[in-house]
Design a protein around this motif. Structure first.
Motif, PDB file in Angstrom:
ATOM      1  N   PHE A   1     -10.759  -2.742  -2.123  1.00 31.58           N
ATOM      2  CA  PHE A   1      -9.611  -3.658  -2.001  1.00 31.58           C
ATOM      3  C   PHE A   1      -8.754  -3.618  -3.266  1.00 31.58           C
ATOM      4  O   PHE A   1      -8.107  -4.580  -3.638  1.00 31.58           O
ATOM      5  N   TYR A   2      -8.746  -2.467  -3.913  1.00 33.84           N
ATOM      6  CA  TYR A   2      -7.972  -2.297  -5.137  1.00 33.84           C
ATOM      7  C   TYR A   2      -7.717  -0.812  -5.369  1.00 33.84           C
ATOM      8  O   TYR A   2      -8.291   0.056  -4.720  1.00 33.84           O
ATOM      9  N   ILE A   3      -6.833  -0.530  -6.328  1.00 34.70           N
ATOM     10  CA  ILE A   3      -6.601   0.822  -6.829  1.00 34.70           C
ATOM     11  C   ILE A   3      -7.177   0.888  -8.240  1.00 34.70           C
ATOM     12  O   ILE A   3      -6.966  -0.012  -9.047  1.00 34.70           O
TER      13      ILE A   3
ATOM     14  N   PHE B   1      -9.875   2.130 -16.311  1.00 34.22           N
ATOM     15  CA  PHE B   1      -8.851   1.769 -17.295  1.00 34.22           C
ATOM     16  C   PHE B   1      -7.852   0.751 -16.751  1.00 34.22           C
ATOM     17  O   PHE B   1      -7.447  -0.170 -17.446  1.00 34.22           O
ATOM     18  N   LEU B   2      -7.453   0.897 -15.486  1.00 34.35           N
ATOM     19  CA  LEU B   2      -6.430   0.032 -14.902  1.00 34.35           C
ATOM     20  C   LEU B   2      -6.859  -0.349 -13.492  1.00 34.35           C
ATOM     21  O   LEU B   2      -7.167   0.515 -12.670  1.00 34.35           O
ATOM     22  N   TRP B   3      -6.883  -1.677 -13.239  1.00 32.43           N
ATOM     23  CA  TRP B   3      -7.235  -2.195 -11.920  1.00 32.43           C
ATOM     24  C   TRP B   3      -5.986  -2.809 -11.292  1.00 32.43           C
ATOM     25  O   TRP B   3      -5.297  -3.607 -11.919  1.00 32.43           O
ATOM     26  N   MET B   4      -5.719  -2.454 -10.037  1.00 31.37           N
ATOM     27  CA  MET B   4      -4.523  -2.938  -9.357  1.00 31.37           C
ATOM     28  C   MET B   4      -4.919  -3.465  -7.974  1.00 31.37           C
ATOM     29  O   MET B   4      -5.557  -2.763  -7.193  1.00 31.37           O
ATOM     30  N   SER B   5      -4.519  -4.720  -7.692  1.00 26.21           N
ATOM     31  CA  SER B   5      -4.827  -5.293  -6.391  1.00 26.21           C
ATOM     32  C   SER B   5      -3.790  -6.357  -6.053  1.00 26.21           C
ATOM     33  O   SER B   5      -2.679  -6.342  -6.593  1.00 26.21           O
ATOM     34  N   ILE B   6      -4.165  -7.289  -5.185  1.00 20.29           N
ATOM     35  CA  ILE B   6      -3.250  -8.343  -4.724  1.00 20.29           C
ATOM     36  C   ILE B   6      -3.893  -9.686  -4.998  1.00 20.29           C
ATOM     37  O   ILE B   6      -5.063  -9.919  -4.663  1.00 20.29           O
TER      38      ILE B   6
ATOM     39  N   LEU C   1       0.827  -1.212   0.000  1.00 21.27           N
ATOM     40  CA  LEU C   1       0.000   0.000   0.000  1.00 21.27           C
ATOM     41  C   LEU C   1       0.857   1.256   0.000  1.00 21.27           C
ATOM     42  O   LEU C   1       0.455   2.288  -0.550  1.00 21.27           O
ATOM     43  N   HIS C   2       2.022   1.178   0.612  1.00 19.20           N
ATOM     44  CA  HIS C   2       2.932   2.320   0.585  1.00 19.20           C
ATOM     45  C   HIS C   2       3.379   2.619  -0.845  1.00 19.20           C
ATOM     46  O   HIS C   2       3.498   3.778  -1.242  1.00 19.20           O
ATOM     47  N   GLN C   3       3.623   1.563  -1.644  1.00 23.04           N
ATOM     48  CA  GLN C   3       3.984   1.765  -3.049  1.00 23.04           C
ATOM     49  C   GLN C   3       2.793   2.304  -3.843  1.00 23.04           C
ATOM     50  O   GLN C   3       2.948   3.182  -4.700  1.00 23.04           O
ATOM     51  N   TYR C   4       1.599   1.792  -3.553  1.00 16.75           N
ATOM     52  CA  TYR C   4       0.411   2.254  -4.257  1.00 16.75           C
ATOM     53  C   TYR C   4       0.070   3.704  -3.917  1.00 16.75           C
ATOM     54  O   TYR C   4      -0.540   4.409  -4.728  1.00 16.75           O
ATOM     55  N   GLN C   5       0.438   4.158  -2.729  1.00 18.99           N
ATOM     56  CA  GLN C   5       0.070   5.492  -2.274  1.00 18.99           C
ATOM     57  C   GLN C   5       0.510   6.568  -3.260  1.00 18.99           C
ATOM     58  O   GLN C   5      -0.217   7.527  -3.518  1.00 18.99           O
ATOM     59  N   ASN C   6       1.698   6.407  -3.834  1.00 15.78           N
ATOM     60  CA  ASN C   6       2.216   7.421  -4.743  1.00 15.78           C
ATOM     61  C   ASN C   6       1.434   7.492  -6.052  1.00 15.78           C
ATOM     62  O   ASN C   6       1.537   8.468  -6.785  1.00 15.78           O
ATOM     63  N   LEU C   7       0.642   6.458  -6.351  1.00 18.11           N
ATOM     64  CA  LEU C   7      -0.161   6.468  -7.574  1.00 18.11           C
ATOM     65  C   LEU C   7      -1.343   7.431  -7.486  1.00 18.11           C
ATOM     66  O   LEU C   7      -1.817   7.939  -8.509  1.00 18.11           O
ATOM     67  N   ILE C   8      -1.842   7.658  -6.286  1.00 13.29           N
ATOM     68  CA  ILE C   8      -3.069   8.430  -6.114  1.00 13.29           C
ATOM     69  C   ILE C   8      -2.889   9.834  -6.693  1.00 13.29           C
ATOM     70  O   ILE C   8      -1.930  10.533  -6.387  1.00 13.29           O
TER      71      ILE C   8
ATOM     72  N   PRO D   1      -5.082  10.026 -22.400  1.00 16.79           N
ATOM     73  CA  PRO D   1      -4.088  11.077 -22.174  1.00 16.79           C
ATOM     74  C   PRO D   1      -4.011  11.494 -20.721  1.00 16.79           C
ATOM     75  O   PRO D   1      -3.002  12.008 -20.264  1.00 16.79           O
ATOM     76  N   LEU D   2      -5.104  11.290 -19.961  1.00 15.91           N
ATOM     77  CA  LEU D   2      -5.144  11.701 -18.571  1.00 15.91           C
ATOM     78  C   LEU D   2      -5.730  10.580 -17.730  1.00 15.91           C
ATOM     79  O   LEU D   2      -6.817  10.068 -18.003  1.00 15.91           O
ATOM     80  N   LEU D   3      -4.996  10.170 -16.684  1.00 16.46           N
ATOM     81  CA  LEU D   3      -5.437   9.123 -15.765  1.00 16.46           C
ATOM     82  C   LEU D   3      -5.595   9.698 -14.371  1.00 16.46           C
ATOM     83  O   LEU D   3      -4.830  10.575 -13.955  1.00 16.46           O
ATOM     84  N   PHE D   4      -6.582   9.169 -13.643  1.00 15.10           N
ATOM     85  CA  PHE D   4      -6.781   9.548 -12.254  1.00 15.10           C
ATOM     86  C   PHE D   4      -6.848   8.281 -11.419  1.00 15.10           C
ATOM     87  O   PHE D   4      -7.695   7.415 -11.642  1.00 15.10           O
ATOM     88  N   PHE D   5      -5.931   8.134 -10.461  1.00 20.22           N
ATOM     89  CA  PHE D   5      -5.876   6.960  -9.600  1.00 20.22           C
ATOM     90  C   PHE D   5      -6.526   7.285  -8.259  1.00 20.22           C
ATOM     91  O   PHE D   5      -6.299   8.360  -7.690  1.00 20.22           O
TER      92      PHE D   5
END
Length: 431
Positions: A124-126, A148-153, A93-100, A115-119
């Protein structure tokens, strides 16, 4: 720590208490405010604290995760969907935090890439979503948001990422736990270079253990270490790098790529600040009554430039700015009668259902002189000053509008997001 007590003869005495004398619940509550590096320093004070901090103390690391991200996501759901410890979850989650926040595409790519993404955080995902201006002319300041992009564990505890090119998929607990995922989703790797650059590349059917190193952010203390990190992945020599590379190349032979690797850059200064009140992402109604996005940035010498941020193969629609200012110094109100006339004789381009409802919004608090990009692109051409000169009018609520002397209108800018939340969002089906 010193406390004061009163004995039978009413004589106050001092009692010294150490941190170890407090109940464990109190200790854990206090330690949950620390970061891992601070926790490691604290653990070196005695063996008892070392045993709490070194091992995966269930309650301590849960408290650390919950204190930092509990208001943004459901901590227990992340761990319920994966067999990992809370200490491992904290690292991920610490690594994911910088994506926000906001990211922009970098370089020439296919039109399928946003062209523009918002995280933002999910249960239970980003989620990384395409952010597009509504195509309904005059329909308002609505922003289209498409996943567009789903990130989880994954169940084995390793990060997993999926591209949703159509922007129609929605994850549920059952989908993720049972890996009952849509066949249109593309498994990808997300790798970071420092804190502001990332690469999204398709995973070509390799085992997760072979790809796991792609998820770890490279060290950003020295640039040489960063480049060495990426070079080791493709180097023809070295310990395991060459073997992994050969396996990847062999896997590619029988696969057809659905996605070309693409690069994204984080928009760090995406919101105004007191010293830079115009910087960041904005939305405004153009002269053709369509909605568009704008990126306003300050340079190192005190100037300001504004560019359109559209759905184009280039990271910014125009290489030259729409307007620019050599100085960010505002002229404060009250203004001269001539300046009042320049402002009052112009129409505000905005949809009817978004008229300024407060007189405070219409109040111009200060003004800035700007120019168009004509004399930047063609510096030697002789142009009427009114063809390039313009104004920025900042309103009482912090937003602003801009216009040129050659035109009879003002384009009013609105915020795209506020306090980390997107404004005026509509679903893709409304587009």
């Amino acid at each position: 720590m010193e406390t004061t007590t009163v004995v039978d003869d009413d004589v106050p005495t001092s009692l010294l208490l150490s941190f170890g004398d407090f109940p464990e619940d109190v200790q854990i509550c206090v330690l949950s405010f620390l970061r891992p590096s601070e926790l490691a320093a604290f653990a070196s004070t005695c063996k008892r604290f070392l045993s709490i901090c070194r091992h995966d103390h269930h309650r301590l690391w849960f408290s650390m995760c919950h204190r930092r991200w509990g208001s943004k996501t459901l901590i227990n759901k992340w761990r319920a969907n994966a067999k990992i410890s809370y200490k491992q979850l904290y690292t991920i989650l610490h690594q994911y935090q910088n994506l926000i926040g906001f990211w922009r595409r970098s370089g020439d790519t296919s039109t399928s890439s946003p062209p523009l993404l918002f995280f933002e955080w999910g249960p239970f995902y980003i989620t990384g979503s395409r952010i597009l201006p509504s195509r309904n002319r005059g329909g308002g300041y609505e922003v289209i948001k498409k996943p567009f992009l789903w990130m989880s564990i994954a169940l084995n505890g390793e990060p997993v990422n999926y591209l949703d090119l159509d922007g129609r998929f929605s994850f549920t607990d059952e989908d993720w736990i049972g890996m009952n995922l849509d066949s249109d989703l593309i498994r990808v790797n997300v790798s970071f270079m420092g804190e502001c650059h990332m690469v999204v590349e398709e995973s070509l059917g390799l085992s997760s253990s072979e790809d796991y190193d792609l998820y770890v952010s490279p060290p950003d203390k020295l640039m040489t270490q960063i480049y060495q990190h990426f070079a080791n992945r493709t180097s023809p020599s070295g310990n395991g790098a060459s073997r992994r590379q050969r396996r990847k190349e062999k896997a590619k032979q029988g696969r057809v790529r659905k996605w070309d690797s693409e690069y994204f850059v984080k928009i760090v200064n995406c919101s105004p600040k007191p010293a830079r009140p115009l910087q960041g992402l904005w939305k405004g109604i153009c002269d053709d009554m369509s909605l568009d996005f704008y990126l306003v940035s300050y340079d190192d010498v005190g100037g300001i430039a504004c560019r359109k941020f559209g759905d184009s193969n280039r990271p910014l629609t125009y290489h030259a700015p729409i307007f620019w200012a050599t100085s960010s110094t505002f002229v404060e109100s009250p203004f001269s009668s001539e300046e009042d006339y320049i402002y009052n004789c112009r129409l505000h381009l905005r949809p009817e259902d978004h008229l300024l409802s407060s007189s405070d919004n219409e109040t111009v608090s200060r003004m800035l002189y700007i120019n168009s990009s004509n004399d930047l692109v063609i510096p030697d051409i002789t142009i009427n000053p009114q063809q390039v000169e313009g104004r920025i009018w900042q309103y009482g609520n912090g937003t602003f509008g801009y216009g040129f002397l050659r035109d009879n209108y003002i384009i009013d800018m609105k915020h795209i997001a506020e306090n980390g939340e997107l404004l005026d969002v509509i679903g893709p089906c409304n587009d």
